[in-house]
Each structure stands twice: as C-alpha cells, then as structure tokens.
Scaffold this active site. Structure first.
Site: not given
Length: 248
Positions: A42, A44, A105, A196
C-alpha cells in the site's frame, strides 16, 4: 543397462536430490533467521517506500519471537536475543488485532514515550519533532495518485531524518489525544501521514513480541501498478534508481 550403470544413475539421482534438499534447507534458514523478502502492498509508507518495492527485512536486528518462524508456532513467548528498535526505524510487524497480517510502519514512540499529533505536527515527549519542507511528491500508484503532495523532512532527537507526506491539514490523524506507550510496546506511524492506518487508529500499541524485523534494502521495484508476473513490462516500468537502495 548394466548393473554398474544403473547404480551410477541412481547415485547421480540421489546426489541431485541431496543438493535440492540442502538448497531448500539453506533457503529456509536464511528466511527464518537472517532475511525475509517483503512486498510493499500500500501507499502508507510513501514517499520512503512505494507500492511495487520489494525489500529485504533484517530478522536478526531485534532478535526472534514466535513470529520469526514459519507459521508462527507457539513454542515460546517474548523475544530471544532481543534488542530494541530505535526511533525512526522502519519495522515489519504482526498486526496486533490479527497477527496473521504483516504491517510495515516507522517507529516513532518507544516504551514510556508520550506521543501526540497536533495540527499535523508530531510531538514526542511534549517536544515537536522538527520538520522542514523538502519538495513535492507525485505517485505512480493509481489508487493513490497524490500529485504534487508537500514533502516534509522530519528529524528525530537521535539525528534520524526521513521524508513524510502531508496531503491535507485537516485529516482525522492530524490531531490526536496523547498516547503513553506501555512497557515492551511501540508506537508506529506511516510516512504518508494522512493515508496510514497506524498506532493512531486500530493498530494501537505494538507489542515487542510482534516485531518481525527491520526494513533493510530495496532489491527490486516496479512502478505503475506492474505485477511481478508481468515480466514483459519490467523494462518499461522498472524503477532502476531504487534497486539495492538502503531503506532510511
């Protein structure tokens, strides 16, 4: 065929089988203990990591937990040979509400830290994380085109710097409550701050046990939503400048 020739053929077949088995075992050991490939699914982590990036995750950076092993067998709890992430590390971890899912992340909060976002600015222990404009970003990802999105370069108190995106000053993650990170947990945020799902939302605090490893290097990268299977499109859509790029 003579008995001698037949035996020689059988020995050659057995040797080939042993080589294949040894190669598979070596690959399993490398994937389990050292490095694991991971695909960015993705946007994010834009602009640092792009959809279509293929990265290696350093699994020995933080030691090992049950999630370091294939199928995550419940053989032990916690971490062995463990070490702590630093603020600014990009980490692959298991999603706490559903550990079958991998997330990636950036670590912005360590155990005991006070984390809050106010007017789009990240605060760590009541101090604003400095950021400076760093150009604009346009994505080749069709589901999140993000044309000319403002880029800001943040600097953590340990000197770590990285780029973030700020698409809107009014997103729901731009103003949060204060989070106090529990012991043996971490607070994660995506670099694409307005797109996100991270510790500000349903991810919550990430237990140390859920850490899989630290993002290390981009070894392959395809743009324009090109599938890995579409090898005939590789030359036109390869992001050559991202190959073997160290992840910051």
């Amino acid at each position: 065929m003579s008995e001698k020739a037949e035996k020689k053929q059988q020995n050659a077949l057995w040797e080939n089988i042993k080589v294949v088995v040894q190669a598979l075992l070596l690959a399993m050991v490398i994937r389990t203990i050292l490095f694991q490939p991971f695909t960015i699914p993705s946007g994010s982590m834009m602009p640092t990591l792009l959809v279509g990036d293929y990265i290696f995750v350093n699994k020995f950076a933080y030691g090992y937990s049950r999630y370091s092993l294939p199928f995550s067998p419940n053989l032990f709890s916690g971490r062995i040979f463990g070490s702590s992430p630093n603020r600014g590390d990009i980490v692959v971890f298991r999603f706490p509400p559903n550990p079958d899912i991998d997330y990636i992340k950036r670590v912005v909060g360590l155990p005991g830290d006070h984390i809050q976002v106010k007017d789009g600015i990240l605060y760590v222990n009541n101090a604003a994380v400095p950021r400076q404009p760093d150009g604009v970003f346009t994505s080749d990802y069709k589901l999140d085109p993000g044309e000319n999105v403002p880029v800001y370069r943040e600097r953590m108190d340990n000197g770590r710097t990285y780029d973030t995106l700020d698409q809107s000053p009014y997103s729901r993650g731009d103003n949060t409550r204060e989070f106090i990170v529990p012991e043996d947990h971490y607070f994660m945020m995506g670099d694409n701050r307005d797109n996100s799902l991270d510790s500000r939302f349903d991810v919550g605090f990430v237990p140390a046990e859920n850490l899989v490893g630290r993002a290390s290097i981009i070894f392959f990268s395809l743009g324009n939503d090109t599938s890995f299977r579409e090898f005939w499109k590789w030359p036109a859509n390869m992001r050559w400048d991202r190959l073997f790029k160290v992840v910051e």
